[in-house]
Scaffold this active site. Sequence first.
Site, PDB file in Angstrom:
ATOM      1  N   SER A   7       3.315  32.830 -13.023  1.00  0.00           N
ATOM      2  CA  SER A   7       2.176  32.240 -13.711  1.00  0.00           C
ATOM      3  C   SER A   7       1.965  30.815 -13.221  1.00  0.00           C
ATOM      4  CB  SER A   7       2.407  32.228 -15.218  1.00  0.00           C
ATOM      5  OG  SER A   7       3.151  31.085 -15.555  1.00  0.00           O
ATOM      6  N   LYS A   8       0.699  30.424 -13.271  1.00  0.00           N
ATOM      7  CA  LYS A   8       0.382  29.135 -12.667  1.00  0.00           C
ATOM      8  C   LYS A   8       0.954  27.964 -13.442  1.00  0.00           C
ATOM      9  CE  LYS A   8      -4.237  29.403 -14.550  1.00  0.00           C
ATOM     10  NZ  LYS A   8      -5.549  29.898 -14.214  1.00  0.00           N
ATOM     11  N   ARG A   9       1.441  28.220 -14.646  1.00  0.00           N
ATOM     12  CA  ARG A   9       2.072  27.134 -15.383  1.00  0.00           C
ATOM     13  C   ARG A   9       3.412  26.755 -14.755  1.00  0.00           C
ATOM     14  NH1 ARG A   9      -1.554  28.480 -18.619  1.00  0.00           N
ATOM     15  NH2 ARG A   9      -0.939  30.660 -18.681  1.00  0.00           N
ATOM     16  N   LYS A  10       4.010  27.707 -14.031  1.00  0.00           N
ATOM     17  CA  LYS A  10       5.313  27.431 -13.438  1.00  0.00           C
ATOM     18  C   LYS A  10       5.260  27.308 -11.919  1.00  0.00           C
ATOM     19  CE  LYS A  10       8.037  29.360 -17.111  1.00  0.00           C
ATOM     20  NZ  LYS A  10       8.859  30.458 -17.561  1.00  0.00           N
ATOM     21  N   ASN A  11       4.370  28.058 -11.308  1.00  0.00           N
ATOM     22  CA  ASN A  11       4.304  28.120  -9.851  1.00  0.00           C
ATOM     23  C   ASN A  11       2.857  28.210  -9.426  1.00  0.00           C
ATOM     24  OD1 ASN A  11       6.663  28.305  -8.193  1.00  0.00           O
ATOM     25  ND2 ASN A  11       7.237  30.117  -9.355  1.00  0.00           N
TER      26      ASN A  11
END
Length: 491
Positions: free
Chosen positions: A252-256
């Site tokens: 997910s873009k929150r992490k990567n």
Amino acid sequence: MKVRTRIAPSPTGDPHVGTAYVALVNYCLAKQNGGEFVLRIEDTDLTRSTSESERAILDALRWCGLSWDEGPDVGGPHGPYRQSERTAIYRQYVGKLLEDGHAFKCFCTPQRLEEMRVAQRAAGLPPRYDGLCLTYSAGEVARREAAGEPHVVRLKVPDEGVCIVHDARRGPIEFEWKSVDMQVLVKSDGLPTYHLANVVDDHLMEITHVARGEEWVSSAPKHLLLYRYFGWDPPVLIHLPLLRNPDKSKLSKRKNPTGILFYRAFGYVPEALMNFLGLLVNSAHEGEDEMMSLETMVKRFSVEHVPLGGPVFDVEKLDWLNGRYLRERFDAGAFEARVAEWGFAPERLARIAALAQPRVQRLSDLAYLTAFFFAGRVPVRVEDLRSAKLDDLGTRQALHLALVELDALREWNVAGIEGVLTRIASVLGKKVRDIARPFYVAITGSPTSVPLYDAMDLLGREVVRERLRFALELLGTPTKREIEDWKELVV
Ligand code: GLU
């Protein structure tokens, strides 16, 4: 039988590496069998779909080195390839389902449905339409329709028995019909949902194999039921494992970073990205070089070797492969062409030069003024993010809100970005210039630079998100509690 596969992205956001991964598998499946690969745009959700996103997805997939035999841009015998242009087709098929008694009109209000859900939750039951409107007589349905009552069309689903989904990799998967919802097929605005449009199109476009993300497994029973009601053969289904963050959570873009455009902007070459994605579905055999062209991946792809566990999107591995491509695969001329294409396209250079011109005394000032345009992450010192105008809490709130709101911005341009920052300033009771410093520092690495909104526009959403995320990490990623508390600040 000719193998026909497709990638069916919904144009509701930035092109995702998951789309390239699924597209690659479908491309390999088609091409290794001398078949055809189709691109279809699934834009049934009109409020979230944008032509900007569609264009970006097509560009990104083309950049990845994929080409399609049929699609909205190249045409073909099964068009139109954009679902929003196929409404009349779906209407005809839903009419048939209604006529045959396989679907029904549902007049339940959102309020009633909500009450039903609450009651089901309280009773520990799976959420499922309770079938009230199925009990209405034909006369009652006609009366409600004549009175102009808004309604949807739902799929009739058996109450008993099981549905077996045959997945080409996983084998049979059993679902109890009573746990399958009576899916809405047509919304109250008359437009189809994904499920109806997807099945009708896969059939009419003669798709023989559907490889897609495993998040769709639970939709498969509804789709198979539709195939059965229409009297059509379903395609071969293959559900691919979802890509994972190194901590095994769903990518997910929150992490990567998850955007294809991010990897492009950060200087990965498409050959390396596709090679990397290909290794996630089919790892190299013993003693085989992991560096593989698209042609090789097409030849050696096999459904049996697709892993069942979620493959980890390991950026270090991608870095290693990308480095090998850059050093080993390109001669000096090809490398130079890549460099030019990556950061020095004439249009981009013209905009960067125009932004820098009013701020230079010497041409050599360009180096420090514009270096951030040619960087991936920029070095940021935490003390530079701070200013007298905003305490740490305010800075973290501003960066967090920007991440949320810039993500939701429909069109990425100077006016939109300016609107978001202006709004954030006003929510925090500040002037824009009072909150500007951490943004300048996060984006450009320096408190003074070329105009911020233009810089953000030119860098693109993906790079901006990564730099803001990095700055926010330096000051302290918001806790779950903070995110909850700050929700009321978001529009
Ligand atoms: N439009 C769906 C998506 O965005 C396609 C799912 C499918 O391949 O059936 O993922």
